[in-house]
Design a protein around this motif. Structure first.
Motif, PDB file in Angstrom:
ATOM      1  N   SER A   1       0.794  -1.229   0.000  1.00 54.30           N
ATOM      2  CA  SER A   1       0.000   0.000   0.000  1.00 54.30           C
ATOM      3  C   SER A   1       0.824   1.274   0.000  1.00 54.30           C
ATOM      4  O   SER A   1       0.317   2.348  -0.340  1.00 54.30           O
ATOM      5  CB  SER A   1      -0.933   0.004   1.225  1.00 54.30           C
ATOM      6  OG  SER A   1      -1.822  -1.092   1.188  1.00 54.30           O
ATOM      7  N   ASP A  33      -1.352   5.967  -5.324  1.00 53.55           N
ATOM      8  CA  ASP A  33      -2.464   5.083  -5.700  1.00 53.55           C
ATOM      9  C   ASP A  33      -2.346   4.553  -7.125  1.00 53.55           C
ATOM     10  O   ASP A  33      -2.575   3.361  -7.372  1.00 53.55           O
ATOM     11  CB  ASP A  33      -3.791   5.818  -5.534  1.00 53.55           C
ATOM     12  CG  ASP A  33      -4.151   6.052  -4.069  1.00 53.55           C
ATOM     13  OD1 ASP A  33      -3.552   5.396  -3.197  1.00 53.55           O
ATOM     14  OD2 ASP A  33      -5.027   6.893  -3.799  1.00 53.55           O
ATOM     15  N   TYR A  34      -1.976   5.445  -8.058  1.00 53.31           N
ATOM     16  CA  TYR A  34      -2.041   5.061  -9.471  1.00 53.31           C
ATOM     17  C   TYR A  34      -0.677   4.807 -10.096  1.00 53.31           C
ATOM     18  O   TYR A  34      -0.586   4.290 -11.203  1.00 53.31           O
ATOM     19  CB  TYR A  34      -2.819   6.128 -10.245  1.00 53.31           C
ATOM     20  CG  TYR A  34      -4.204   6.297  -9.657  1.00 53.31           C
ATOM     21  CD1 TYR A  34      -5.148   5.286  -9.755  1.00 53.31           C
ATOM     22  CD2 TYR A  34      -4.545   7.442  -8.942  1.00 53.31           C
ATOM     23  CE1 TYR A  34      -6.405   5.403  -9.179  1.00 53.31           C
ATOM     24  CE2 TYR A  34      -5.798   7.576  -8.359  1.00 53.31           C
ATOM     25  CZ  TYR A  34      -6.721   6.554  -8.480  1.00 53.31           C
ATOM     26  OH  TYR A  34      -7.951   6.674  -7.901  1.00 53.31           O
ATOM     27  N   LYS A  52       0.175   1.452  -6.213  1.00 55.79           N
ATOM     28  CA  LYS A  52      -0.789   0.497  -5.662  1.00 55.79           C
ATOM     29  C   LYS A  52      -1.529  -0.304  -6.731  1.00 55.79           C
ATOM     30  O   LYS A  52      -2.005  -1.414  -6.454  1.00 55.79           O
ATOM     31  CB  LYS A  52      -1.792   1.211  -4.752  1.00 55.79           C
ATOM     32  CG  LYS A  52      -1.203   1.630  -3.420  1.00 55.79           C
ATOM     33  CD  LYS A  52      -2.215   2.334  -2.540  1.00 55.79           C
ATOM     34  CE  LYS A  52      -3.317   1.411  -2.083  1.00 55.79           C
ATOM     35  NZ  LYS A  52      -4.200   2.053  -1.082  1.00 55.79           N
ATOM     36  N   THR A  53      -1.636   0.248  -7.926  1.00 52.56           N
ATOM     37  CA  THR A  53      -2.332  -0.497  -8.986  1.00 52.56           C
ATOM     38  C   THR A  53      -1.577  -1.768  -9.388  1.00 52.56           C
ATOM     39  O   THR A  53      -2.135  -2.613 -10.083  1.00 52.56           O
ATOM     40  CB  THR A  53      -2.543   0.389 -10.230  1.00 52.56           C
ATOM     41  OG1 THR A  53      -1.299   1.003 -10.590  1.00 52.56           O
ATOM     42  CG2 THR A  53      -3.579   1.462  -9.963  1.00 52.56           C
ATOM     43  N   PHE A  91      -3.483  -3.838  -6.306  1.00 52.39           N
ATOM     44  CA  PHE A  91      -4.907  -3.772  -6.006  1.00 52.39           C
ATOM     45  C   PHE A  91      -5.684  -3.252  -7.208  1.00 52.39           C
ATOM     46  O   PHE A  91      -5.165  -2.461  -8.004  1.00 52.39           O
ATOM     47  CB  PHE A  91      -5.168  -2.842  -4.807  1.00 52.39           C
ATOM     48  CG  PHE A  91      -4.465  -3.246  -3.543  1.00 52.39           C
ATOM     49  CD1 PHE A  91      -4.950  -4.267  -2.745  1.00 52.39           C
ATOM     50  CD2 PHE A  91      -3.290  -2.589  -3.145  1.00 52.39           C
ATOM     51  CE1 PHE A  91      -4.296  -4.633  -1.580  1.00 52.39           C
ATOM     52  CE2 PHE A  91      -2.638  -2.945  -1.978  1.00 52.39           C
ATOM     53  CZ  PHE A  91      -3.140  -3.982  -1.204  1.00 52.39           C
ATOM     54  N   SER A 149      -8.729  -0.994  -9.004  1.00 47.65           N
ATOM     55  CA  SER A 149      -9.203   0.374  -8.776  1.00 47.65           C
ATOM     56  C   SER A 149     -10.337   0.394  -7.767  1.00 47.65           C
ATOM     57  O   SER A 149     -10.434   1.309  -6.939  1.00 47.65           O
ATOM     58  CB  SER A 149      -9.656   0.996 -10.097  1.00 47.65           C
ATOM     59  OG  SER A 149      -8.569   1.106 -10.983  1.00 47.65           O
ATOM     60  N   ASP A 185     -10.754  -1.716  -5.277  1.00 48.49           N
ATOM     61  CA  ASP A 185     -10.170  -1.938  -3.944  1.00 48.49           C
ATOM     62  C   ASP A 185      -9.537  -0.652  -3.400  1.00 48.49           C
ATOM     63  O   ASP A 185      -9.666  -0.337  -2.212  1.00 48.49           O
ATOM     64  CB  ASP A 185      -9.116  -3.038  -3.996  1.00 48.49           C
ATOM     65  CG  ASP A 185      -9.720  -4.417  -4.151  1.00 48.49           C
ATOM     66  OD1 ASP A 185     -10.913  -4.574  -3.843  1.00 48.49           O
ATOM     67  OD2 ASP A 185      -9.005  -5.344  -4.601  1.00 48.49           O
ATOM     68  N   ILE A 186      -8.843   0.066  -4.263  1.00 47.96           N
ATOM     69  CA  ILE A 186      -8.192   1.317  -3.846  1.00 47.96           C
ATOM     70  C   ILE A 186      -9.237   2.332  -3.411  1.00 47.96           C
ATOM     71  O   ILE A 186      -9.097   2.996  -2.378  1.00 47.96           O
ATOM     72  CB  ILE A 186      -7.327   1.869  -4.991  1.00 47.96           C
ATOM     73  CG1 ILE A 186      -6.135   0.928  -5.244  1.00 47.96           C
ATOM     74  CG2 ILE A 186      -6.831   3.279  -4.663  1.00 47.96           C
ATOM     75  CD1 ILE A 186      -5.330   1.262  -6.475  1.00 47.96           C
ATOM     76  N   LYS A 187     -10.316   2.440  -4.185  1.00 45.96           N
ATOM     77  CA  LYS A 187     -11.385   3.386  -3.850  1.00 45.96           C
ATOM     78  C   LYS A 187     -12.083   2.973  -2.557  1.00 45.96           C
ATOM     79  O   LYS A 187     -12.387   3.818  -1.702  1.00 45.96           O
ATOM     80  CB  LYS A 187     -12.402   3.430  -4.998  1.00 45.96           C
ATOM     81  CG  LYS A 187     -13.565   4.397  -4.778  1.00 45.96           C
ATOM     82  CD  LYS A 187     -13.074   5.841  -4.705  1.00 45.96           C
ATOM     83  CE  LYS A 187     -14.214   6.849  -4.808  1.00 45.96           C
ATOM     84  NZ  LYS A 187     -15.201   6.707  -3.718  1.00 45.96           N
ATOM     85  N   LYS A 196     -10.852   1.323   0.011  1.00 41.59           N
ATOM     86  CA  LYS A 196     -10.020   1.613   1.171  1.00 41.59           C
ATOM     87  C   LYS A 196     -10.023   3.109   1.473  1.00 41.59           C
ATOM     88  O   LYS A 196     -10.061   3.508   2.643  1.00 41.59           O
ATOM     89  CB  LYS A 196      -8.590   1.121   0.958  1.00 41.59           C
ATOM     90  CG  LYS A 196      -7.715   1.369   2.193  1.00 41.59           C
ATOM     91  CD  LYS A 196      -6.333   0.810   2.064  1.00 41.59           C
ATOM     92  CE  LYS A 196      -5.542   1.063   3.340  1.00 41.59           C
ATOM     93  NZ  LYS A 196      -4.156   0.544   3.268  1.00 41.59           N
ATOM     94  N   GLU A 197      -9.993   3.919   0.449  1.00 41.02           N
ATOM     95  CA  GLU A 197     -10.042   5.367   0.666  1.00 41.02           C
ATOM     96  C   GLU A 197     -11.322   5.755   1.381  1.00 41.02           C
ATOM     97  O   GLU A 197     -11.309   6.570   2.305  1.00 41.02           O
ATOM     98  CB  GLU A 197      -9.936   6.109  -0.664  1.00 41.02           C
ATOM     99  CG  GLU A 197      -9.924   7.622  -0.491  1.00 41.02           C
ATOM    100  CD  GLU A 197      -9.689   8.354  -1.806  1.00 41.02           C
ATOM    101  OE1 GLU A 197      -9.633   9.584  -1.782  1.00 41.02           O
ATOM    102  OE2 GLU A 197      -9.575   7.676  -2.842  1.00 41.02           O
TER     103      GLU A 197
END
Length: 328
Positions: A73, A230-231, A234-235, A238, A240, A242-244, A246-247
């Protein structure tokens, strides 16, 4: 004796034990937040160092579910964990007595466990977490020699509890190194009382290491670095969605409890004479603080070079936060 009653009540109300408790339990159990692929060291960035290679090899086979989520992460956080672990081992080898390390917030306690395993009795470590899932991961490979685990949040670990525990009383005289790993920001922005409470356990010439995510005075810059994390990183691990997710669940809570580097410097001046920024990855930083300039310099001499691409680093590392303030 200091009064921490109101602080402890504040911690009990914090997001870590309330709004975020389900997230941490599910992630530590491997039920959610599992990366698409396991994080691996970028060995092209690492110096050729025997202790670092040994630490990385043991750490790799001791990781639990939360480790793999966390290290996927934050850009190049795995390399930084190995770098810190390597420095602690080398620092301990220079001491005549056994080094004692307290790691709060490092989930399964993998880093501390690995340090103790390699230290071979030269290093005694204590980790803590309120999650029983992390406790189970800690013991998944058997009872580790020279490493202990306190099942509870950091604010439950009082000097009285250490003194009264047969397993923990060996730490009653304090720790040479304390590492806070993205823990405080999960409870509140009250860094003064957080540091005041934990510093009860630190020897007068000990080192206090902080790995934290910091606010930026410029919100646009802060978000730019978040997007890079993130982009741009993390991509790899994970989706997109999953990233959203967690945010929405975690980061909106955590953001409220972050402070700026300028604020942490002002707070730490009440406790420490020296503080050095030793690592940076976007909005994340590692700080080393102490009242002993000699011990800070000795630890810095043991640190391998940061293993992270330049585009994630904002500032000339290392630099002194205390006594001077030179923000990049």
């Amino acid at each position: 004796m200091q009064d921490f009653s109101s602080f402890i009540e504040e911690c009990e109300r914090g997001p870590r034990l309330n709004e975020l408790s389900d997230f941490f339990s599910a992630t530590a159990a491997g039920q959610s937040g599992v990366p698409l692929r396991r994080p691996r060291l970028d060995r092209r960035l690492l110096p050729k160092d025997g202790t670092l290679v040994q630490f990385a090899a043991v750490h790799d086979v001791r990781q639990g579910p939360f480790d793999q989520h966390y290290l996927s992460s934050i850009p190049y956080r795995l390399e930084e964990e190995c770098r810190i672990g390597c420095a602690v081992i080398k620092y301990a080898r220079k001491k005549r007595t056994t080094l004692k390390l307290y790691s709060l917030g490092t989930a399964e306690g993998t880093m501390a466990r690995t340090i103790s395993e390699i230290g071979g009795g030269k290093i005694q470590t204590l980790s803590c977490s309120p999650n029983v899932e992390n406790l189970r991961s800690f013991y998944a490979y058997g009872v580790p020699p020279h490493a202990n685990f306190f099942h509870g949040p950091f604010h439950h670990l009082t000097p009285e509890r250490i003194q009264s525990s047969e397993d923990l009383k060996k730490f009653a005289d304090g720790f040479d190194i304390i590492l806070e790993d993205t823990t405080f920001q999960m409870y509140s922005s009250n860094r003064h009382d957080q540091i005041r409470f934990v510093s009860q356990h630190l020897k007068k010439d000990g080192l206090f290491l902080f790995v934290e995510k910091f606010k930026h005075e410029d919100e646009t810059e802060y978000r730019r670095r978040e997007n890079q994390k993130d982009y741009g990183f993390k991509t790899r691990f994970f989706s997109s969605d999953d990233i959203k997710a967690k945010e929405d669940v975690v980061l909106t809570q955590m953001d409220k409890n972050e402070v700026t580097l300028r604020e942490i410097a002002k707070t730490m001046r009440a406790f420490f004479d020296h503080c050095v920024v030793t690592w940076n990855s976007g909005n994340f930083y590692t700080l080393v603080a102490s009242n002993s300039a000699e011990n800070v310099d000795r630890f810095l001499a043991m640190l391998p070079a940061p293993a992270i691409p330049d585009e994630y680093v904002y500032g000339h590392i290392p630099y002194r936060l205390i006594p001077t303030l030179e923000l990049g």
